[in-house]
Design a protein around this motif. Structure first.
Motif, PDB file in Angstrom:
ATOM      1  N   TRP A 192      -5.805  33.238 -19.100  1.00 38.99           N
ATOM      2  CA  TRP A 192      -7.197  33.693 -19.188  1.00 38.99           C
ATOM      3  C   TRP A 192      -8.104  32.548 -19.613  1.00 38.99           C
ATOM      4  O   TRP A 192      -7.701  31.681 -20.387  1.00 38.99           O
ATOM      5  CB  TRP A 192      -7.336  34.849 -20.176  1.00 38.99           C
ATOM      6  N   ASP A 193      -9.332  32.577 -19.120  1.00 45.03           N
ATOM      7  CA  ASP A 193     -10.354  31.598 -19.526  1.00 45.03           C
ATOM      8  C   ASP A 193     -10.676  31.760 -20.991  1.00 45.03           C
ATOM      9  O   ASP A 193     -10.708  32.874 -21.509  1.00 45.03           O
ATOM     10  CB  ASP A 193     -11.653  31.843 -18.746  1.00 45.03           C
ATOM     11  N   LYS A 194     -10.947  30.661 -21.626  1.00 47.74           N
ATOM     12  CA  LYS A 194     -11.499  30.695 -22.978  1.00 47.74           C
ATOM     13  C   LYS A 194     -12.978  30.374 -22.808  1.00 47.74           C
ATOM     14  O   LYS A 194     -13.349  29.237 -22.560  1.00 47.74           O
ATOM     15  CB  LYS A 194     -10.809  29.660 -23.855  1.00 47.74           C
ATOM     16  N   GLY A 203      -8.814  28.743 -12.915  1.00 45.12           N
ATOM     17  CA  GLY A 203     -10.207  29.110 -12.735  1.00 45.12           C
ATOM     18  C   GLY A 203     -10.447  30.387 -13.500  1.00 45.12           C
ATOM     19  O   GLY A 203      -9.671  30.757 -14.380  1.00 45.12           O
ATOM     20  N   SER A 204     -11.479  31.078 -13.127  1.00 50.79           N
ATOM     21  CA  SER A 204     -11.808  32.332 -13.783  1.00 50.79           C
ATOM     22  C   SER A 204     -11.259  33.503 -12.974  1.00 50.79           C
ATOM     23  O   SER A 204     -11.499  33.594 -11.764  1.00 50.79           O
ATOM     24  CB  SER A 204     -13.332  32.451 -13.919  1.00 50.79           C
ATOM     25  N   ALA A 205     -10.520  34.370 -13.629  1.00 53.15           N
ATOM     26  CA  ALA A 205     -10.015  35.572 -12.975  1.00 53.15           C
ATOM     27  C   ALA A 205     -11.198  36.455 -12.618  1.00 53.15           C
ATOM     28  O   ALA A 205     -12.192  36.511 -13.343  1.00 53.15           O
ATOM     29  CB  ALA A 205      -9.063  36.312 -13.904  1.00 53.15           C
ATOM     30  N   LYS A 206     -11.102  37.135 -11.472  1.00 51.49           N
ATOM     31  CA  LYS A 206     -12.232  37.968 -11.064  1.00 51.49           C
ATOM     32  C   LYS A 206     -11.803  39.086 -10.131  1.00 51.49           C
ATOM     33  O   LYS A 206     -10.730  39.045  -9.540  1.00 51.49           O
ATOM     34  CB  LYS A 206     -13.309  37.118 -10.414  1.00 51.49           C
ATOM     35  N   ILE A 207     -12.686  40.059 -10.025  1.00 49.87           N
ATOM     36  CA  ILE A 207     -12.548  41.155  -9.077  1.00 49.87           C
ATOM     37  C   ILE A 207     -13.761  41.067  -8.163  1.00 49.87           C
ATOM     38  O   ILE A 207     -14.884  40.885  -8.634  1.00 49.87           O
ATOM     39  CB  ILE A 207     -12.561  42.532  -9.778  1.00 49.87           C
ATOM     40  N   SER A 208     -13.543  41.206  -6.859  1.00 49.82           N
ATOM     41  CA  SER A 208     -14.669  41.195  -5.934  1.00 49.82           C
ATOM     42  C   SER A 208     -14.431  42.225  -4.845  1.00 49.82           C
ATOM     43  O   SER A 208     -13.308  42.716  -4.663  1.00 49.82           O
ATOM     44  CB  SER A 208     -14.866  39.799  -5.335  1.00 49.82           C
ATOM     45  N   GLN A 209     -15.486  42.545  -4.139  1.00 52.35           N
ATOM     46  CA  GLN A 209     -15.390  43.498  -3.038  1.00 52.35           C
ATOM     47  C   GLN A 209     -14.691  42.825  -1.861  1.00 52.35           C
ATOM     48  O   GLN A 209     -14.837  41.630  -1.644  1.00 52.35           O
ATOM     49  CB  GLN A 209     -16.782  43.968  -2.608  1.00 52.35           C
TER      50      GLN A 209
END
Length: 107
Positions: A42-44, A84-90
């Motif tokens: 996870w990003d800090k 990188g940064s974990a993310k959710i996208s459409q």
């Protein structure tokens, strides 16, 4: 990267959304048809602005030691130099989930 532990970026479909996570452990599962991921990275955050999807993912996987993703939901796996940064996208209209007779509801 020889002195560092490998970091994988895995992109997969879950609940009609595209998830992108960073993990240190990624193997073909003993459960047939699944990819096993563990040791989430996870990003800090050092900025004042936080990404709400990153925080949602952190909450969703906070007590998860390892998770199993159906192989047909995996879009891509990359070995990356840094997280990188974990993310959710459409999902874009160019990406569709494969249909499987195993998961088709009976009529």
């Amino acid at each position: 990267m020889s002195n560092q532990q490998a970091i994988y970026r895995i992109q997969f479909i879950s609940s009609g959304e595209r998830y992108e996570l960073y993990v240190r452990e990624l193997v073909s599962s003993q459960v047939f048809g699944f990819v096993e991921i563990a040791d989430f990275v996870w990003d800090k955050h050092t900025e004042l602005v936080l990404d709400p999807t990153h925080e949602k993912l952190k909450d969703e996987f906070s007590k998860v030691k390892r998770t199993y993703i159906p192989m047909h939901n995996v879009l891509r796996i990359d070995l990356v130099e840094k997280q990188g940064s974990a993310k959710i996208s459409q999902l874009s209209e160019k990406v569709t989930a494969l249909h499987s007779p195993i998961y088709t509801p009976k009529k």
